[in-house]
Design a protein around this motif. Structure first.
Motif, PDB file in Angstrom:
ATOM      1  N   VAL A 214       0.844  -1.196   0.000  1.00 39.26           N
ATOM      2  CA  VAL A 214       0.000   0.000   0.000  1.00 39.26           C
ATOM      3  C   VAL A 214       0.878   1.243   0.000  1.00 39.26           C
ATOM      4  O   VAL A 214       0.592   2.236  -0.689  1.00 39.26           O
ATOM      5  N   GLY A 215       1.984   1.193   0.755  1.00 35.46           N
ATOM      6  CA  GLY A 215       2.922   2.313   0.764  1.00 35.46           C
ATOM      7  C   GLY A 215       3.495   2.580  -0.615  1.00 35.46           C
ATOM      8  O   GLY A 215       3.643   3.728  -1.040  1.00 35.46           O
ATOM      9  N   ALA A 216       3.802   1.490  -1.343  1.00 37.39           N
ATOM     10  CA  ALA A 216       4.317   1.655  -2.704  1.00 37.39           C
ATOM     11  C   ALA A 216       3.260   2.266  -3.617  1.00 37.39           C
ATOM     12  O   ALA A 216       3.574   3.103  -4.470  1.00 37.39           O
ATOM     13  N   GLY A 217       2.005   1.856  -3.440  1.00 38.16           N
ATOM     14  CA  GLY A 217       0.928   2.419  -4.251  1.00 38.16           C
ATOM     15  C   GLY A 217       0.710   3.886  -3.958  1.00 38.16           C
ATOM     16  O   GLY A 217       0.539   4.705  -4.881  1.00 38.16           O
ATOM     17  N   VAL A 218       0.721   4.244  -2.689  1.00 39.02           N
ATOM     18  CA  VAL A 218       0.571   5.646  -2.297  1.00 39.02           C
ATOM     19  C   VAL A 218       1.733   6.469  -2.843  1.00 39.02           C
ATOM     20  O   VAL A 218       1.552   7.593  -3.318  1.00 39.02           O
ATOM     21  N   SER A 219       2.936   5.884  -2.801  1.00 33.84           N
ATOM     22  CA  SER A 219       4.111   6.580  -3.321  1.00 33.84           C
ATOM     23  C   SER A 219       3.980   6.827  -4.827  1.00 33.84           C
ATOM     24  O   SER A 219       4.306   7.909  -5.328  1.00 33.84           O
ATOM     25  N   ALA A 220       3.480   5.796  -5.551  1.00 34.29           N
ATOM     26  CA  ALA A 220       3.332   5.941  -6.994  1.00 34.29           C
ATOM     27  C   ALA A 220       2.265   6.967  -7.367  1.00 34.29           C
ATOM     28  O   ALA A 220       2.399   7.695  -8.348  1.00 34.29           O
ATOM     29  N   LEU A 221       1.206   7.041  -6.579  1.00 38.35           N
ATOM     30  CA  LEU A 221       0.098   7.936  -6.906  1.00 38.35           C
ATOM     31  C   LEU A 221       0.349   9.372  -6.463  1.00 38.35           C
ATOM     32  O   LEU A 221      -0.033  10.319  -7.154  1.00 38.35           O
TER      33      LEU A 221
END
Length: 539
Positions: A214-221
């Motif tokens: 989820v952290g990676a997704g938030v970082s990407a977005l």
């Protein structure tokens, strides 16, 4: 007051010991994360050095055991009285098995694991078409028949002794043919405590992995740095969602979240399928399954003697997975036992071994081979340098669809992980509470709340410990799974022995083979603690 509550609603030795040690572990991680990580690393090194053979042989034995049992004359025995019928339709049952098989880890590793085996295989030349085929075989091996055989051993033992023999729904009860009434003493309590810790650390590993992704997704977005602090905050935030689910109850909380998650995951899979090389993926599914089955025997017993690089790979992957599955077996095993009342042993094994494995193979092929196709076409593709938690989002960004569609797909992927997190935590708290309350499948919400919060905190502590040690937080999660799985691996072997001894008496009347007086006492205990079994008219 507290003593009366514990006696009425828990199995006090199991609940108190598990609670104190788990809270102590959390305090250790908060106050001295570096020290905890160092000790865990030493323990992990000891386990992988001296007990690699046990994990490899035991996991393969469990698969052979359940297949032989499925084909034997005992396959016709029901998990319940001879006249019992299944509670759920085949469609509903298969749907729940599919949901149980599609956990946070499957979303996390569907892209990252094939890429890792492709770029850094244990043997052979990396970056080739052969490496891509082998990468999918390794991934199928880790997510295929072996883990579900491990779950079946515990689930079948629990279902048989609880529903057919009238014993409590707890792992120690499945050892009755070996221990007799000592399952109510310290030996039985020790088995249940080990199951609690296996479940807590297995779930904590899943929740920590979910927080990283989820952290990676938030970082990407949003362009935020995916730090350990962000991951811990996300773990604690999503744990709050799980707590709300606990407060709403199973029907209004976990059931609705599970259904929403199922459809979102299915939609995400279809999106990747149609946006990727669809025709190639259809052909690849058959090829992947065939290659996996052809090499299953060799993969199952491979230990890479004399090859230190390959042995390091095996410790990081195969041993981590086997420890994780064994640690998680009380959770998944109890869940599949709970929904399988009235089914025959043969139907239980066939459905549990094939349905979720088939769904997982389709999922892994669609995500894994879509990523591998990109790498085969361009070795310098950004996927080659993507981290495990960001690989899914890097792949989604390269699909040939409009940018806004990719953005929506990334948001859906984040929601899928979040909901897997919440449903796993809620279901896990239910299972842990059943383990600590003596086998009552209808525990009080206050206790489920306690365990749901504790699971999230343990995941956060493991992430912090990994960060404090100066390495990847995933290493702390892997260490926890491998170490926690070792003692319960031995328990599962004894469960196989106990199940065989119980089944060998099936030619006699239903429960005449067990000593009448201890069983009567156990039934009284079960009747007091298990209103669900009383509602089935078993007493």
């Amino acid at each position: 007051m507290l003593r009366e509550y514990l006696r009425a609603h828990t199995n006090p030795p199991v609940f108190v010991i598990s609670g104190i040690v788990a809270v102590g572990f959390v305090l250790w991680g908060v106050l001295a994360p570096g020290h905890m990580s160092a000790v865990a690393g030493s323990a992990n090194s000891f386990v992988t050095t001296y007990f690699e053979w046990l994990y490899i042989i035991a996991a393969t034995f469990f698969l052979i055991f359940v297949v032989v049992l499925m084909l034997s004359r005992y396959g016709a025995v029901k998990l319940g009285p001879p006249d019992s019928t299944p509670e759920y339709s085949n469609l509903a049952w298969f749907a729940m098995l599919f949901t149980a098989g599609m956990g946070i880890g499957l979303v996390f590793y569907a892209v990252s694991e094939p890429i890792t085996h492709f770029t850094s295989p244990p043997t052979g030349q990396p970056g080739t078409a052969e490496a891509a085929q082998n990468a999918m075989s390794y991934t199928f091996f880790h997510w295929g028949l072996h883990p579900w055989a491990i779950y079946i051993v515990l689930g079948l033992s629990l279902g048989y002794f609880a529903f057919r023999r009238g014993l409590p729904l707890r792992p120690s009860a499945a050892l009755y043919p070996l221990l007799g009434d000592r399952i109510n003493g310290w030996v039985g309590n020790l088995v249940d405590v080990l199951a609690v810790f296996g479940t807590l650390f297995g779930l904590a590993t899943s929740l920590g992995i979910g927080g990283q992704q989820v952290g990676a997704g938030v970082s990407a977005l949003f362009g935020l740095t995916n730090t350990t602090t962000l991951q811990v905050l996300l773990v604690l935030g999503i744990t709050t969602i799980a707590v709300v689910s606990v407060m709403l109850g199973i029907d209004k909380g976990i059931r609705r979240l599970s259904l929403a998650n199922l459809w979102l995951a299915f939609g995400l899979m279809l999106f990747v399928f149609f946006a990727g090389p669809s025709l190639d993926l259809l052909n690849t599914i058959a090829a992947n399954v065939g290659h996996y089955l052809q090499n299953l025997a060799g993969l199952s017993l491979q230990t890479f003697p004399g090859d230190s690089v390959a042995q390091e790979w095996q410790a990081s992957w195969t041993l981590f997975y086997w420890g994780w599955w064994i640690s998680w077996s009380p959770f998944v095993g109890m869940f599949i036992a709970r929904i399988s009342y009235g089914r025959t042993i043969r139907a239980f094994i066939v459905g549990t071994l094939l349905a979720p494995v088939g769904a997982s193979m389709v999922w892994l092929t669609i995500f894994g081979n879509s990523a591998l196709q990109l790498l085969l076409g361009d070795p310098n593709n950004p996927l080659a340098d993507a981290t495990s938690e960001s690989a899914l989002f890097v792949m989604l960004n390269q699909l040939t669809v409009p940018g806004v569609v990719t953005l929506v797909a990334s948001v859906v992927a984040i929601l899928v992980v979040v909901l897997f997190f919440a449903t796993s935590s809620d279901s896990g708290s239910l299972v842990v509470d059943i383990l600590t309350n003596g086998g009552d499948p209808h525990p009080r919400w206050q206790q489920r709340l306690f365990w749901a919060v504790l699971e999230g905190v343990i995941a956060a502590v493991l992430l912090l410990a990994g960060g404090a040690a100066g390495g990847e937080a995933l290493g702390a999660l892997q260490t926890a799974s491998i170490v926690a799985g070792l003692p319960f691996c031995v328990v599962l072997l004894f469960l196989c022995w106990g199940l065989v001894r119980g089944l060998r008496t099936e030619r006699l009347p239903a429960v005449a083979s067990l000593p009448p007086e201890p069983l009567t006492e156990l039934r009284r205990s079960t009747q007091r603690r298990s209103p669900w079994l009383r509602s089935r008219g078993k007493y």
